[in-house]
Design a protein around this motif. Structure first.
Motif, PDB file in Angstrom:
ATOM      1  N   VAL A  37       5.396  10.503   5.659  1.00 11.57           N
ATOM      2  CA  VAL A  37       4.346  10.064   6.584  1.00 11.57           C
ATOM      3  C   VAL A  37       4.896   8.933   7.458  1.00 11.57           C
ATOM      4  O   VAL A  37       5.503   7.990   6.954  1.00 11.57           O
ATOM      5  CB  VAL A  37       3.095   9.565   5.805  1.00 11.57           C
ATOM      6  CG1 VAL A  37       2.089   8.915   6.741  1.00 11.57           C
ATOM      7  CG2 VAL A  37       2.465  10.727   5.065  1.00 11.57           C
ATOM      8  N   ILE A  38       4.716   9.059   8.775  1.00 13.43           N
ATOM      9  CA  ILE A  38       5.221   8.031   9.685  1.00 13.43           C
ATOM     10  C   ILE A  38       4.041   7.256  10.258  1.00 13.43           C
ATOM     11  O   ILE A  38       3.116   7.858  10.820  1.00 13.43           O
ATOM     12  CB  ILE A  38       6.035   8.679  10.828  1.00 13.43           C
ATOM     13  CG1 ILE A  38       7.301   9.324  10.259  1.00 13.43           C
ATOM     14  CG2 ILE A  38       6.377   7.667  11.914  1.00 13.43           C
ATOM     15  CD1 ILE A  38       8.086  10.153  11.260  1.00 13.43           C
TER      16      ILE A  38
ATOM     17  N   ASN B 191      -0.255  10.279  18.163  1.00 17.08           N
ATOM     18  CA  ASN B 191      -0.822   8.926  18.011  1.00 17.08           C
ATOM     19  C   ASN B 191      -1.821   8.905  16.864  1.00 17.08           C
ATOM     20  O   ASN B 191      -2.171   9.959  16.327  1.00 17.08           O
ATOM     21  CB  ASN B 191      -1.469   8.464  19.326  1.00 17.08           C
ATOM     22  CG  ASN B 191      -2.576   9.394  19.790  1.00 17.08           C
ATOM     23  OD1 ASN B 191      -3.611   9.492  19.127  1.00 17.08           O
ATOM     24  ND2 ASN B 191      -2.366  10.107  20.905  1.00 17.08           N
ATOM     25  N   HIS B 192      -2.273   7.701  16.494  1.00 14.99           N
ATOM     26  CA  HIS B 192      -3.230   7.574  15.382  1.00 14.99           C
ATOM     27  C   HIS B 192      -4.675   7.516  15.889  1.00 14.99           C
ATOM     28  O   HIS B 192      -5.581   7.218  15.128  1.00 14.99           O
ATOM     29  CB  HIS B 192      -2.954   6.283  14.601  1.00 14.99           C
ATOM     30  CG  HIS B 192      -1.642   6.282  13.879  1.00 14.99           C
ATOM     31  ND1 HIS B 192      -1.426   6.999  12.737  1.00 14.99           N
ATOM     32  CD2 HIS B 192      -0.472   5.661  14.152  1.00 14.99           C
ATOM     33  CE1 HIS B 192      -0.174   6.811  12.319  1.00 14.99           C
ATOM     34  NE2 HIS B 192       0.424   6.008  13.168  1.00 14.99           N
TER      35      HIS B 192
ATOM     36  N   LEU C 237       6.252   0.873  12.404  1.00 12.42           N
ATOM     37  CA  LEU C 237       7.574   1.011  13.036  1.00 12.42           C
ATOM     38  C   LEU C 237       7.702   0.019  14.189  1.00 12.42           C
ATOM     39  O   LEU C 237       8.749  -0.588  14.392  1.00 12.42           O
ATOM     40  CB  LEU C 237       7.765   2.434  13.556  1.00 12.42           C
ATOM     41  CG  LEU C 237       8.059   3.503  12.503  1.00 12.42           C
ATOM     42  CD1 LEU C 237       8.202   4.858  13.164  1.00 12.42           C
ATOM     43  CD2 LEU C 237       9.339   3.169  11.739  1.00 12.42           C
ATOM     44  N   LYS C 238       6.590  -0.145  14.931  1.00 10.59           N
ATOM     45  CA  LYS C 238       6.650  -1.068  16.073  1.00 10.59           C
ATOM     46  C   LYS C 238       6.896  -2.496  15.575  1.00 10.59           C
ATOM     47  O   LYS C 238       7.659  -3.240  16.165  1.00 10.59           O
ATOM     48  CB  LYS C 238       5.355  -0.978  16.893  1.00 10.59           C
ATOM     49  CG  LYS C 238       5.334   0.282  17.753  1.00 10.59           C
ATOM     50  CD  LYS C 238       4.312   0.208  18.848  1.00 10.59           C
ATOM     51  CE  LYS C 238       2.964   0.642  18.359  1.00 10.59           C
ATOM     52  NZ  LYS C 238       1.945   0.731  19.390  1.00 10.59           N
ATOM     53  N   ASP C 239       6.249  -2.824  14.425  1.00  6.34           N
ATOM     54  CA  ASP C 239       6.468  -4.158  13.836  1.00  6.34           C
ATOM     55  C   ASP C 239       7.936  -4.341  13.460  1.00  6.34           C
ATOM     56  O   ASP C 239       8.433  -5.441  13.387  1.00  6.34           O
ATOM     57  CB  ASP C 239       5.637  -4.323  12.556  1.00  6.34           C
ATOM     58  CG  ASP C 239       4.186  -4.572  12.879  1.00  6.34           C
ATOM     59  OD1 ASP C 239       3.886  -4.706  14.075  1.00  6.34           O
ATOM     60  OD2 ASP C 239       3.377  -4.613  11.937  1.00  6.34           O
TER      61      ASP C 239
ATOM     62  N   VAL D 255       0.882  -1.170   0.000  1.00  2.00           N
ATOM     63  CA  VAL D 255       0.000   0.000   0.000  1.00  2.00           C
ATOM     64  C   VAL D 255       0.920   1.220   0.000  1.00  2.00           C
ATOM     65  O   VAL D 255       1.803   1.328   0.858  1.00  2.00           O
ATOM     66  CB  VAL D 255      -0.901   0.015   1.260  1.00  2.00           C
ATOM     67  CG1 VAL D 255      -1.687   1.319   1.354  1.00  2.00           C
ATOM     68  CG2 VAL D 255      -1.846  -1.182   1.247  1.00  2.00           C
ATOM     69  N   PRO D 256       0.762   2.100  -0.994  1.00  2.10           N
ATOM     70  CA  PRO D 256       1.698   3.239  -1.076  1.00  2.10           C
ATOM     71  C   PRO D 256       1.651   4.082   0.194  1.00  2.10           C
ATOM     72  O   PRO D 256       0.576   4.392   0.699  1.00  2.10           O
ATOM     73  CB  PRO D 256       1.188   4.046  -2.269  1.00  2.10           C
ATOM     74  CG  PRO D 256       0.215   3.169  -2.981  1.00  2.10           C
ATOM     75  CD  PRO D 256      -0.284   2.156  -2.019  1.00  2.10           C
ATOM     76  N   VAL D 257       2.823   4.402   0.708  1.00  2.00           N
ATOM     77  CA  VAL D 257       2.912   5.302   1.864  1.00  2.00           C
ATOM     78  C   VAL D 257       3.594   6.566   1.371  1.00  2.00           C
ATOM     79  O   VAL D 257       4.632   6.509   0.717  1.00  2.00           O
ATOM     80  CB  VAL D 257       3.748   4.672   3.009  1.00  2.00           C
ATOM     81  CG1 VAL D 257       3.843   5.643   4.191  1.00  2.00           C
ATOM     82  CG2 VAL D 257       3.130   3.358   3.455  1.00  2.00           C
TER      83      VAL D 257
END
Ligand SMILES: NC(=O)c1ccc[n+]([C@@H]2O[C@H](COP(=O)([O-])OP(=O)(O)OC[C@H]3O[C@@H](n4cnc5c(N)ncnc54)[C@H](O)[C@@H]3O)[C@@H](O)[C@H]2O)c1
Length: 576
Positions: free
Chosen positions: A469-470, A535-536, A475-477, A463-465
């Protein structure tokens, strides 16, 4: 091309034109906002001593547009003073000023004949290379471009903003048949990075992506409600937050938008998409036609699917009985499966429980969801090239938590397809093939990155990021987690910076978060150059965990409460 957009022309200062101009001003773009000159002076104009030559009269519609945007709720401007970046004018005196702009957005009434006349006029003043876009909700680019020059056609596209433009993230970008790739690139750059929109790449088909699927979904809901004999309020309960939709659910949304607009949008598909296998769905049920005749259009006529009335000095909301078109007190909505679903954490679990339930609520959810999932699958590549664009359109245009393919994954593709087949529903070939090849979801996460099922290549693609964009979960993965507990995590986001992410329920501040604030301050001051707190979550934070405060107060543990408040304050002071 990589054209720098500094000044924009907006043509039409109605509901959308004025609020698009406001959003452009919010992000620092100078805007020239033009509308027509009214055919004659009103009595009020005459009383003011205005003449047909007075600027105040000639610019009245554009001025009214800006005033309307200044008064709009929710607010269209970040700050009222941003309105200073908008210069008003009219199409007769100020057309030449459009030579100063690098991008013109047409936002006049939704009529092909009028839009064509406007484009013809604009072409006489546009400097070569100026971008020109239309905010049409559904008129094909091909039709609007008839009679236009090659230069115009090469620099033309549709940029479909959603209402209200400041708040709705979605912008559907639809290139015309001859649009230059660099024109698309410049529009993406300016709309995404400057104007702050989420771009969905759509095709030149009736109603593009969000409204094509959105209106189909609405009509499925109406027809299934009639088949199963459900009430308006029951349907709104079943199609609201429990399945990841906003509180306005189905019928409250229609009341907000206006039933006449819904019919117009549905008609666009009926007339324009003759090969749509579900074309008949876009014809309105009889009771809706009668509602329109009786002007039961929603908020604009003060009555629609719901009506507010005063009874014994109290305001109450009645709902319409679609069999008689009479308003009645709302009935209590009670379904065992709905009650059970509400107690399941997370939208995915709730959705799945309702989809597989056997009672009336379950049957309704199964039928409406299945119909929309299958319809969405059938529309690729007709309306968009991939599932990501369809999902983004439905999330960003209708504030849904999940797009159709994300929802399909949430209920489980294999199990739901088995249930659909049992019910005699036809499964699109590419979905069957995907499953037959052992691919059991539309999306999958691997090594911290998200992949989507790409139909032409029959495999998964990332999926294009967007650069810059963070995404904290990915990142946790990737083992970037520095420290964490149930309420918060500290994540290494690169360049010597760490991010403190809250993830407690509604991000309420409790012990876990406070402990992580203290710990993070220590870690970051030793090993990092800086820290951001982000956060998200739907809410950045709802504030202190009041349940905890209440509990401590009820127990009269005043020392504990004082200690908690002090720790809370100390922890945040430590961040200074
Ligand atoms: N209202 C929405 O929610 C919404 C959402 C997305 C897209 N759109 C699209 O945006 C466009 C505008 O819609 P709206 O709701 O703002 O309409 P509106 O009726 O509120 O405003 C249209 C404006 O265009 C002006 N106008 C008419 N002829 C003109 C001309 N020849 N030159 C300059 N101005 C002219 C009118 O005076 C009016 O101020 C339409 O294409 C519509 O389909 C609307």
């Amino acid at each position: 091309m990589n054209k720098k957009i500094k000044k924009v022309g907006v043509i039409g200062a109605g509901v959308m034109g004025a609020t698009i101009a406001a959003q452009l001003a919010n992000v620092g773009l100078e805007t020239i906002l033009l509308d027509i000159v009214l055919p004659q002076l009103s009595d009020e104009d005459k009383k003011k001593g205005l003449t047909p030559e007075s600027k105040e009269f000639r610019n009245k519609l554009a001025a009214n547009g800006v005033q309307g945007a200044l008064k709009s709720r929710p607010a269209s401007f970040y700050l009222p003073e941003n309105a200073r970046l908008i210069t008003i004018g009219n199409m007769e005196d100020d057309l030449n000023r459009l030579k100063e702009v690098q991008w013109i957005i047409e936002v006049v009434v939704e009529r092909l004949d009028i839009k064509k006349i406007v484009f013809e006029k604009l072409e006489t003043v546009m400097t070569p290379g100026t971008l020109i876009t239309s905010n049409t909700s559904g008129i094909p680019a091909k039709a609007m471009l008839e009679g236009r020059s090659e230069n115009f056609r090469k620099h033309f596209a549709i940029t479909h903003f959603f209402n209200p433009p400041r708040y709705m993230k979605l912008l559907e970008l639809v290139p015309g048949p001859d649009t230059l790739p660099e024109v698309v690139d410049t529009l993406v750059e300016v709309c995404e990075k400057i104007v702050g929109k989420g771009i969905v790449y759509a095709k030149d088909t009736p109603n593009f992506v969000a409204n094509r699927i959105g209106i189909y979904s609405m009509l499925c809901v109406v027809r299934t409600m009639m088949d199963l004999g459900l009430t308006i309020e029951a349907v709104d309960e079943l199609t609201g937050p429990v399945v990841g939709n906003p509180k306005s659910a189905s019928f409250r949304t229609v009341d907000l938008v206006g039933l006449d607009t819904i019919i117009h949008v549905a008609n666009n598909v009926y007339e324009g998409a003759k090969n749509d296998e579900k074309r008949d769905m876009f014809q309105m049920p009889e009771f809706i036609k009668q509602m329109v005749e009786k002007k039961l259009l929603g908020q604009k006529t003060k009555q629609g699917f719901y009506k507010r009335v005063e009874e014994n000095g109290k305001k109450i909301t009645l709902s319409i009985d679609y069999k008689t078109l009479e308003y009645k007190p709302q009935q209590k909505v009670k379904f065992a499966s709905l009650e059970a679903a509400k107690s399941i954490p997370g939208t995915a679990g709730k959705m799945k429980a309702l989809y597989f339930a056997d009672d009336l609520a379950g049957q309704f959810t199964f039928r409406t969801m299945s119909d929309v999932l299958l319809y969405s699958a059938m529309r690729i590549p007709e309306i968009a090239d991939d599932i990501v664009n369809v999902d983004n359109a439905m999330k960003w245009g209708f504030a849904r938590k999940m797009g159709p393919f994300e929802a399909w994954d949430a209920i489980g593709v294999e199990a739901s397809v088995a249930k659909m087949k049992k019910a005699g529903l036809e499964i699109p070939g590419w979905v069957q093939e995907m499953l037959a090849r052992g691919n059991t979801s539309f999306y999958k996460r691997e090594a911290g990155a998200l992949f989507f099922y790409d139909i032409p290549s029959k495999g998964y693609k990332p999926v294009p990021v967007k650069p810059g964009v963070i995404l904290l979960p990915s990142l946790k993965d990737r083992q970037k987690l520095i420290a964490g507990n149930k309420g918060a995590s500290l994540v290494d986001i690169g360049d010597g910076v760490a991010c403190l992410e809250f993830h407690s329920k509604m991000n309420a501040l409790g012990d876990d978060i406070i402990n992580m604030v203290l710990k993070s301050a220590d870690i970051v001051s030793k090993d990092f150059v800086g820290m951001v707190i982000a956060n998200h979550g739907e809410n950045f934070s709802v504030g202190a965990n009041l349940a905890l405060v209440l509990f401590t107060a009820q127990e009269e543990e005043w020392d504990d409460l004082e200690w908690a408040i002090k720790t809370f304050q100390d922890s945040f002071m430590k961040l200074k």
